[in-house]
Design a protein around this motif. Sequence first.
Motif, mmCIF file in Angstrom:
data_model
loop_
_atom_site.group_PDB
_atom_site.id
_atom_site.type_symbol
_atom_site.label_atom_id
_atom_site.label_comp_id
_atom_site.label_asym_id
_atom_site.label_seq_id
_atom_site.Cartn_x
_atom_site.Cartn_y
_atom_site.Cartn_z
ATOM 1 N N MET A 1 -60.111 48.615 -60.027
ATOM 2 C CA MET A 1 -60.263 49.200 -58.692
ATOM 3 C C MET A 1 -61.737 49.533 -58.428
ATOM 4 N N ARG A 2 -62.196 49.223 -57.240
ATOM 5 C CA ARG A 2 -63.535 49.626 -56.812
ATOM 6 C C ARG A 2 -63.406 50.812 -55.864
ATOM 7 N N ALA A 3 -64.368 51.715 -55.949
ATOM 8 C CA ALA A 3 -64.357 52.865 -55.036
ATOM 9 C C ALA A 3 -64.352 52.407 -53.590
ATOM 10 N N GLU A 4 -65.079 51.322 -53.308
ATOM 11 C CA GLU A 4 -65.192 50.815 -51.938
ATOM 12 C C GLU A 4 -63.863 50.317 -51.379
ATOM 13 N N ASP A 5 -62.893 50.075 -52.261
ATOM 14 C CA ASP A 5 -61.586 49.593 -51.819
ATOM 15 C C ASP A 5 -60.577 50.723 -51.607
ATOM 16 N N THR A 6 -60.966 51.956 -51.852
ATOM 17 C CA THR A 6 -60.032 53.069 -51.710
ATOM 18 C C THR A 6 -59.995 53.565 -50.269
ATOM 19 N N ARG A 7 -58.867 54.176 -49.920
ATOM 20 C CA ARG A 7 -58.761 54.777 -48.586
ATOM 21 C C ARG A 7 -59.724 55.940 -48.436
ATOM 22 N N MET A 8 -59.924 56.709 -49.510
ATOM 23 C CA MET A 8 -60.855 57.828 -49.442
ATOM 24 C C MET A 8 -62.232 57.352 -48.987
ATOM 25 N N PHE A 9 -62.710 56.276 -49.600
ATOM 26 C CA PHE A 9 -64.026 55.754 -49.264
ATOM 27 C C PHE A 9 -64.057 55.264 -47.823
ATOM 28 N N ALA A 10 -63.034 54.513 -47.434
ATOM 29 C CA ALA A 10 -63.000 53.952 -46.076
ATOM 30 C C ALA A 10 -62.898 55.048 -45.024
ATOM 31 N N GLU A 11 -62.086 56.070 -45.294
ATOM 32 C CA GLU A 11 -61.924 57.139 -44.309
ATOM 33 C C GLU A 11 -63.170 57.999 -44.204
ATOM 34 N N ALA A 12 -63.842 58.258 -45.309
ATOM 35 C CA ALA A 12 -65.099 59.004 -45.244
ATOM 36 C C ALA A 12 -66.137 58.227 -44.428
ATOM 37 N N ALA A 13 -66.137 56.905 -44.567
ATOM 38 C CA ALA A 13 -67.091 56.084 -43.820
ATOM 39 C C ALA A 13 -66.841 56.136 -42.320
ATOM 40 N N GLU A 14 -65.637 56.542 -41.903
ATOM 41 C CA GLU A 14 -65.320 56.634 -40.480
ATOM 42 C C GLU A 14 -65.853 57.901 -39.825
ATOM 43 N N ALA A 15 -66.366 58.835 -40.603
ATOM 44 C CA ALA A 15 -66.762 60.136 -40.066
ATOM 45 C C ALA A 15 -67.762 60.054 -38.912
ATOM 46 N N PRO A 16 -68.796 59.210 -38.970
ATOM 47 C CA PRO A 16 -69.727 59.166 -37.836
ATOM 48 C C PRO A 16 -69.053 58.825 -36.510
ATOM 49 N N ALA A 17 -68.157 57.841 -36.520
ATOM 50 C CA ALA A 17 -67.447 57.464 -35.293
ATOM 51 C C ALA A 17 -66.507 58.575 -34.846
ATOM 52 N N VAL A 18 -65.854 59.224 -35.807
ATOM 53 C CA VAL A 18 -64.961 60.345 -35.486
ATOM 54 C C VAL A 18 -65.734 61.455 -34.800
ATOM 55 N N VAL A 19 -66.900 61.783 -35.339
ATOM 56 C CA VAL A 19 -67.713 62.870 -34.785
ATOM 57 C C VAL A 19 -68.170 62.532 -33.366
ATOM 58 N N ALA A 20 -68.639 61.311 -33.160
ATOM 59 C CA ALA A 20 -69.096 60.917 -31.826
ATOM 60 C C ALA A 20 -67.969 61.038 -30.809
ATOM 61 N N ALA A 21 -66.775 60.560 -31.179
ATOM 62 C CA ALA A 21 -65.639 60.616 -30.254
ATOM 63 C C ALA A 21 -65.188 62.052 -30.019
ATOM 64 N N PRO A 140 -58.496 69.714 -30.523
ATOM 65 C CA PRO A 140 -58.091 68.610 -31.403
ATOM 66 C C PRO A 140 -59.247 68.159 -32.301
ATOM 67 N N LEU A 141 -58.929 67.877 -33.556
ATOM 68 C CA LEU A 141 -59.959 67.361 -34.456
ATOM 69 C C LEU A 141 -60.241 65.885 -34.206
ATOM 70 N N ARG A 142 -59.253 65.149 -33.730
ATOM 71 C CA ARG A 142 -59.411 63.736 -33.365
ATOM 72 C C ARG A 142 -59.937 62.885 -34.521
ATOM 73 N N ALA A 143 -59.510 63.212 -35.740
ATOM 74 C CA ALA A 143 -59.943 62.423 -36.896
ATOM 75 C C ALA A 143 -59.132 61.154 -37.064
ATOM 76 N N GLY A 144 -58.010 61.044 -36.343
ATOM 77 C CA GLY A 144 -57.142 59.893 -36.526
ATOM 78 C C GLY A 144 -56.350 60.006 -37.813
ATOM 79 N N PRO A 145 -55.511 59.019 -38.109
ATOM 80 C CA PRO A 145 -54.704 59.076 -39.332
ATOM 81 C C PRO A 145 -55.589 59.157 -40.572
ATOM 82 N N GLU A 146 -55.206 60.014 -41.490
ATOM 83 C CA GLU A 146 -55.916 60.142 -42.768
ATOM 84 C C GLU A 146 -54.863 59.979 -43.859
ATOM 85 N N LEU A 147 -54.864 58.815 -44.517
ATOM 86 C CA LEU A 147 -53.797 58.459 -45.438
ATOM 87 C C LEU A 147 -54.107 58.835 -46.882
ATOM 88 N N SER A 148 -55.360 58.916 -47.241
ATOM 89 C CA SER A 148 -55.708 59.379 -48.577
ATOM 90 C C SER A 148 -55.353 60.857 -48.702
#
Length: 343
Positions: A1-21, A140-148
């Motif tokens: 497993m690579r860290a880059e393939d985890t949901r945790m990594f992918a969801e953390a990477a979404e934070a900038p877009a979440v914050v802007a929205a 609303p936090l508007r973070a979207g689904p967080e599956l990790s």
Amino acid sequence: MRAEDTRMFAEAAEAPAVVAAQLRDNAGIVATAAARLRDHVPSAALICGRGSSDNAGVFARYLIESGTGVLTSPMPLAVSSVYGRTPRIPGGVCLAISQSGKSPDLVAAASAAKAGGAFVIALVNVEGSPLSQVADLTIPLRAGPELSVAATKSFIASLIAVAHLVAEWTQDDALRAGLAALPDQLEAAWRQDWSAALPVLKAATNLYVVGRGGGFGVAREAALKLKETCGLHAEAFSTAEVRHGPMALVRSGFPVLMLAQSDVTRDDAEDLATDFAARGARVFLSGRGGDPRVTALPSTPGHPALEPILLIQSFYGLAARLSVARGFDPDRPPYLNKVTETV
């Protein structure tokens, strides 16, 4: 497993877009909440939350008290949910922070605060949740689904919602400008390379995570993530508190992660880093480091009150990689579920 393939990594990477929205879409509701707080200055503020939301509450406490002078306190949820007592807070405000808005003890605490005279504001990711139904107003936090199981973008969204509310409440133009710059800064923070800490933390069994002021909440969040995703016994302390009893445990090779922002607490953090290093500790300090024995972790500058948000974003990348390096799956920590329904 690579860290880059985890949901945790992918969801953390979404934070900038979440914050802007979130900043864009919450402008009206936050303005309404802030106007209410200006027109009815709270006698005091209570903060309700569990886990990462409790850590967001620590950040909220420092920001509210330093920005408004309103006495702010965490609410012990068991007082209402287990002992059945109603807090007396006429004219106060209660901020209830949650990703799911479902935990029975949190809902009970918010209900009790409301019965005790508080205006309840829910900061929640799931609109229409039981917590939202109890609250007088929902942001609303508007973070979207967080599956990790490991919260990342929802934690950052909680900090942003708090900072947005305080910026509008106090009509602080510098803080408003700092928030507007955060999406781009979060992108930069996500790219910061903290891999220098990986070899030491991979082999560790215990460590301290240290912060102060607004940075103490994210130090607690980092310690929580190291426990749940990496199997590390990590304890969070303020730079003041750790100088007392906890310093006795620091010996040669003991790891210390210091999350320090560039405000009036910075010099104290650098002095403490030197003290740790003099005891032989393996010290990792965000930002510049004057002591050659201290390993500097690159940080992204921003408004000093908001820099802790940038630091935790950089940390999440380290945590995901460390979890995998230690043989864990950060998306499925043992014995944990996404929603913990405590009573």
